[in-house]
Design an enzyme around this catalytic site. Structure first.
Site, short mmCIF file in Angstrom:
data_model
loop_
_atom_site.label_atom_id
_atom_site.label_comp_id
_atom_site.label_asym_id
_atom_site.label_seq_id
_atom_site.Cartn_x
_atom_site.Cartn_y
_atom_site.Cartn_z
N ALA A 103 31.89 29.07 49.79
CA ALA A 103 32.43 28.50 51.03
C ALA A 103 32.81 29.62 51.99
CB ALA A 103 33.64 27.63 50.72
N VAL A 131 46.89 42.53 41.94
CA VAL A 131 47.66 43.78 41.93
C VAL A 131 46.79 44.88 41.33
CG1 VAL A 131 49.73 44.95 41.08
CG2 VAL A 131 49.82 42.50 41.54
N LYS A 142 53.12 42.66 45.77
CA LYS A 142 52.68 43.11 44.43
C LYS A 142 53.89 43.38 43.54
CE LYS A 142 48.42 44.94 46.41
NZ LYS A 142 47.79 46.13 47.03
N1 HSE Z 1 45.56 47.26 51.61
C1 HSE Z 1 45.72 47.46 50.22
C2 HSE Z 1 45.79 48.92 49.90
C3 HSE Z 1 44.62 46.87 49.38
O1 HSE Z 1 45.75 49.76 50.80
O2 HSE Z 1 45.94 49.26 48.73
C4 HSE Z 1 44.74 45.39 49.24
O3 HSE Z 1 45.93 45.01 48.61
#
Ligand code: HSE
Length: 442
Positions: free
Chosen positions: A49, A137, A210
């Site tokens: 999708a 994460v 995270k």
């Molecule tokens: N923008 C994040 C980073 C990756 O720089 O690690 C995605 O979570």
């Protein structure tokens, strides 16, 4: 294997086809026979999708593209839904719909999990289906499953993660090249590592989501991202990165969850990490999660925290797990979780690095040291750097309450000799109770 029946097929719908979705489709359909032989399950892509199904995607069979994610989720021919849209809506509605219709869900959506993870896990448990999110994460790094399963019996003391590659790249560049934050950010943007609007990364929002997910798993409780006090890297002066390096430390943006008495402290903040600590070796855009537990001691999981193929690798592992569970009628363990007893940020203690710029004249050091004493903040060492009529005093403290350090700074700023308080950074030191060693501790 000669003569054995071919593995049964599990039909997979993928919602969203950005970098990760496209890499996942490539892994799923690229060499399906070899994947089935390796994994023991036959996966069939039932649909993808996207917002604009008229636009072709390399490697995605055009007949599988649809603009109607809701209908794809509701399709009785679909067994398993992979959500790679990101953000809260429509991802939340679609994930809920999939779970409520008894379909397993695999997602990489940290924002959704950090805001509504407990509720979604509840829906999954009611239906007896999987909600798996290894890729949410640390990208490719297996960290969710180790925390949920391998360490299920462990009394975790502390989890410290470098979980944002963009900020780790920027801080690494500042330390290596001696450049300031703005120049390092510009280089990260030039290389495509930082977004044009880098707020989510540099202000610690991404890491806070995270941190909430890691804290919930490690301490078996519900933590949402709004619970996580957050300090990003925009206020980290280059001079403090350089000073830290002279003192034998490197500045890292850490997502920390630690046991404090009977409670839990979770935060995201830049911190000085000793060069000998395993987290100090995590450079550039790499991620790592360092776990300390009573029985396991110290563990570090390290790897690529972002990027299409690395993230798709973790998603694929979850799909295979969920597909096996679907075929055998089970689901991954969903540990009981209590409400988190969160310790207020001001009551959390840490060793600190403080950079205090003062007039360089007799009696100033004594006056400054007296303020530390007023607030019960014990100085471990001090180094002075002359700057003409002024001096930079860099203090390293013993463990002190965050609230007491803030009160110290407020009173320091009232002294006429104090020009400025620059970097105020927590430190990872041997004084951290969680670092006392496996089975040890006061
Ligand atoms: N923008 C994040 C980073 C990756 O720089 O690690 C995605 O979570």
């Amino acid at each position: 294997m000669a003569g054995s029946a071919p593995p049964a097929a599990v039909r997979v719908a993928v919602l969203g086809c950005g970098n990760v979705g496209q890499a996942l489709v490539e892994l799923l359909v690229g060499d399906g026979a070899a994947l089935a032989a390796r994994s023991g399950v036959r996966l069939e892509l039932g649909g993808v999708a996207v917002a604009d199904p008229g636009r072709a995607r390399a490697g995605v069979p055009p007949g599988l593209l649809t603009g109607d994610a809701k209908a794809l989720v509701a399709d009785p021919g679909i067994d398993l839904v992979v959500e790679l849209i990101g953000g809260l809506e429509p991802a939340r509605t679609l994930v809920e719909a999939a779970l409520e219709s008894g379909k397993a869900v695999v997602t990489a959506n940290k924002a959704l999990l950090a805001a509504h993870g407990a509720q979604l896990a509840g829906f999954a448990a009611e239906q007896g289906v999987d909600l798996l999110y290894e890729a949410a994460v640390g990208g490719a790094i297996p960290v969710i499953r180790p925390l949920r399963e391998s360490l299920a019996g462990e009394r975790v003391r502390r989890v410290m993660g470098i979980v944002n590659g963009t900020t780790n790249f920027i801080l690494t560049l500042m330390a290596d090249e001696g450049v300031g934050y703005e120049a390092a950010l510009a280089e990260a943007q030039r290389l495509g590592l930082a977004e044009r609007d880098p707020t989510a990364d540099v202000e610690g929002h991404d890491a806070a989501a995270k941190a909430a997910i890691l804290a919930g798993l490690a301490f078996r409780c519900d933590v949402v991202d709004a619970d996580v006090p957050r300090q990003g890297i925009t206020g980290v002066p280059a001079v403090d990165v350089a000073f830290a390096s002279r003192l034998g430390y490197v500045v890292k943006l850490l997502a920390v969850a630690e046991a404090v008495g009977e409670g839990l402290a979770v935060s995201v903040h830049p911190a000085l990490v000793p060069l000998g600590h395993p987290l100090a070796s995590v450079r550039g855009s790499f991620n790592a999660v360092f776990i300390e537990g009573d029985a396991c001691g110290e563990l570090m999981l390290y790897g690529r925290g972002a990027g299409g193929r690395p993230t798709a690798s973790a998603v694929l592992g979850d799909i295979i797990d969920a597909a096996h569970n679907r075929l055998t009628g089970g689901a991954a363990p969903a540990p009981a979780r209590a409400r988190a007893r969160l310790v207020p940020a001001e009551d959390v203690s840490s060793a600190y690095y403080l950079d205090v710029e003062v007039a360089d004249r007799p009696g100033v050091l004594a006056a400054v040291a007296t303020v530390f004493g007023h607030h019960g903040v014990s100085i471990r060492s001090m180094e002075q750097q002359g700057m003409g009529d002024e001096a930079r005093l860099v203090f390293l403290t013993h463990r002190a309450r965050h609230g007491d350090v803030q009160a110290t700074i407020a009173e320091l700023l009232e002294l006429s000799a104090v020009r400025h308080v620059g970097g105020v950074l927590r430190m990872v030191t041997d004084e951290d109770p969680a670092a006392l060693g496996a089975g040890g501790g006061a």
